[in-house]
Scaffold this motif. Sequence first.
Motif, PDB file in Angstrom:
ATOM      1  N   UNK B  74       0.654  -1.107  -0.042  1.00 24.02           N
ATOM      2  CA  UNK B  74      -0.044  -0.102  -0.211  1.00 24.02           C
ATOM      3  C   UNK B  74       0.694   1.067  -0.020  1.00 24.02           C
ATOM      4  N   UNK B  75       2.072   1.142   0.797  1.00 25.40           N
ATOM      5  CA  UNK B  75       2.918   2.178   0.510  1.00 25.40           C
ATOM      6  C   UNK B  75       3.613   2.349  -0.726  1.00 25.40           C
ATOM      7  N   UNK B  82       2.110   5.774   7.456  1.00 24.71           N
ATOM      8  CA  UNK B  82       1.414   4.733   7.886  1.00 24.71           C
ATOM      9  C   UNK B  82       1.330   5.132   9.680  1.00 24.71           C
ATOM     10  N   UNK B  83       0.276   4.803  10.169  1.00 23.22           N
ATOM     11  CA  UNK B  83       0.536   4.703  11.635  1.00 23.22           C
ATOM     12  C   UNK B  83       0.156   3.206  12.194  1.00 23.22           C
ATOM     13  N   UNK B  84       0.827   2.561  12.659  1.00 18.90           N
ATOM     14  CA  UNK B  84       0.942   1.349  13.328  1.00 18.90           C
ATOM     15  C   UNK B  84       0.677   1.082  14.778  1.00 18.90           C
ATOM     16  N   UNK B 194      10.852   2.644  -3.074  1.00 18.49           N
ATOM     17  CA  UNK B 194      10.476   3.901  -2.128  1.00 18.49           C
ATOM     18  C   UNK B 194       9.702   3.611  -1.023  1.00 18.49           C
ATOM     19  N   UNK B 195       8.968   2.607  -0.921  1.00 18.57           N
ATOM     20  CA  UNK B 195       8.259   2.337   0.221  1.00 18.57           C
ATOM     21  C   UNK B 195       8.984   2.090   1.531  1.00 18.57           C
ATOM     22  N   UNK B 196      10.210   1.593   1.211  1.00 20.84           N
ATOM     23  CA  UNK B 196      11.048   1.253   2.267  1.00 20.84           C
ATOM     24  C   UNK B 196      11.345   2.647   3.286  1.00 20.84           C
ATOM     25  N   UNK B 197      11.326   3.681   2.708  1.00 23.26           N
ATOM     26  CA  UNK B 197      11.771   4.969   3.169  1.00 23.26           C
ATOM     27  C   UNK B 197      10.853   5.833   3.775  1.00 23.26           C
ATOM     28  N   UNK B 198       9.351   5.391   3.642  1.00 22.15           N
ATOM     29  CA  UNK B 198       8.277   6.137   3.969  1.00 22.15           C
ATOM     30  C   UNK B 198       8.063   5.818   5.487  1.00 22.15           C
ATOM     31  N   UNK B 199       7.575   6.774   6.006  1.00 23.56           N
ATOM     32  CA  UNK B 199       7.431   6.775   7.513  1.00 23.56           C
ATOM     33  C   UNK B 199       6.170   5.780   8.130  1.00 23.56           C
ATOM     34  N   UNK B 200       6.792   4.954   8.988  1.00 21.97           N
ATOM     35  CA  UNK B 200       5.526   4.047   9.782  1.00 21.97           C
ATOM     36  C   UNK B 200       6.000   4.504  11.085  1.00 21.97           C
TER      37      UNK B 200
END
Lengths: 327, 259
Positions: B74-75, B82-84, B194-200
Amino acid sequence: MDRTWVLAEQRDGVPAGIVLELLTAARGFGGAVEVVTWGPSSAGAAAVLGRYGATKVYDVGDIGESLPGPRVAAALAAQVSGGNRPDAILIGATHDGRDIAARLSVRLDLPVLTNVVGIDASGGRPTSEHAIFGGSTLLRAEFTDGIPGLFVIQAKSFVAEPAETSDPAGQRSPEIVAIDTPETGASDAARIVARHEEERSGPKLDEAAVVVSGGRGLGSPGNYALITELAQLLNGAPGASRAIVDAGWVPYAFQVGQTGKTVKPMVYIACGISGATLHMVGMKDAQNIIAINKDPQAPIFSIADLGVVGDLTKVIPKLIEAIKARR
Amino acid sequence: MNVAVCVKQIPDTADPPALDPQDHTLVREGKLIMDESDGYGVEMGLQLVEADGGGEVSLLSMAPNGERSGLRNALAVGAAKAILVSDPVLAGSDALGTAKVLAAAIRRLGPDLVLAGTESSDGYTGTTPVQVAELLDWPSVSFAKHIEISDGLLRVQRQTEAGYEEVSCPLPAVVTVTAGVVEPRYPSFKGLAAAKSKPVEELTVADLGLDPSQVGFAGARQQVISVEASEARKAGEIVVDAGDAHERVIRFLEQLKIL
């Protein structure tokens, strides 16, 4: 249990079929059976509700163009919080029923048990039955705290039967009690601006004695005509798996399974349906199941009384011709 | 506009599901995937944000063990962050407990619109999103099969048992979407990288200011009494079509007096 409430959703001024099923179940609990309804008029529905055992009808009244969820839940919660507290509230697993259950659960801060297929109230405290994993497993659950118990119940879990009465001529219509809806605020801001019904001919999917359903194995949307024709010849209703509804081949009103209709026909003919658990849970209680599928490993064969391993585009046309030849 | 999409990370539906013999919760060992039915909400959110020309899609997920593998796709297709919410005390949460957690996370995020699936593919209670709406005192529209936004107003086609309703609804709101509302896009290799560097952002129940007694087994206030195999329906006769299988079907229907 002293008192059970049944949520009575109306369709065109009469109680929805599942309401009569829930009333029949509630009568078996031994205590009083009362209903909560809403809509432009409760008078027409009240007589039927009475025949199925309701002694009192709480009427939320006309909710206009509001969605039922916020208004009905608020009215119900106000009754319960004000001390008018039944032991259990039975809610049919319809789209509106689930919305009402969800909002009521929050307003009362009570948990809700969903996907219920049976209730046993013989021990005083109700326990619910849930068919999980496509119906292969039966789970029993109960609330550990809080009254009323909120139960969202699947269609066709009970067989609707009118109440027996010793004095049919003197059977009274239930008392109708208007109840207030407190301020619902922003939660009630959605408005229905138009209603559309999808046209269907022939018997209703969830009432037909014969259901012929098609799935992805049909190969193309055009082949659904085979399903329609076979259903028509057998005086049955055409149905569908979720896969072809999602793909847009047929409208949602045709869907059989967890998110669609639960059917219990005398015979269910599954054509090109592999038998995903969420489909099986909606048709596994058919009296007889015939499956036609080219994959001999399809799970549907494990519950079919008669399984035909073959190409449905060959088998069904021959079947149609053979039935026509008998006329 | 900013859209939050609730996504549930569930065991791979290709594997046979099982219940834990001790606490009767669904076994969630191994890698979790994003529930397929949440992919429609993600796609719908992306399309609404793109049409609006501003804002972003955030994901909201709750999992007891810090699992985030189910968020990656999804990212990768375009969610910004994302908020987990992950906390051992969440184990055993029911729909209402889950809704309390999601509602608290939504208050923190402040989106204009929350999207969710109509029901999850593992527990399918189908009540959590509307419980979230009630907790927030927001309107909700369930079973959306088509969504548009014009002049800040949602126009939703809501599936009903008999057809559909056209519903108008102001924002903020919660909308549950059916499968088929849109066709989810597939992630690209570039997107996956790119998803790997998106904030969770990983939060605990305490971070959200919730009392642990409201969630998990304690908050659920329900228990499983028994689990048993249902009376199994047996497989019957199997016929391999050699050009005449329809005759067997005819005889079967005759026996039932359908013909």
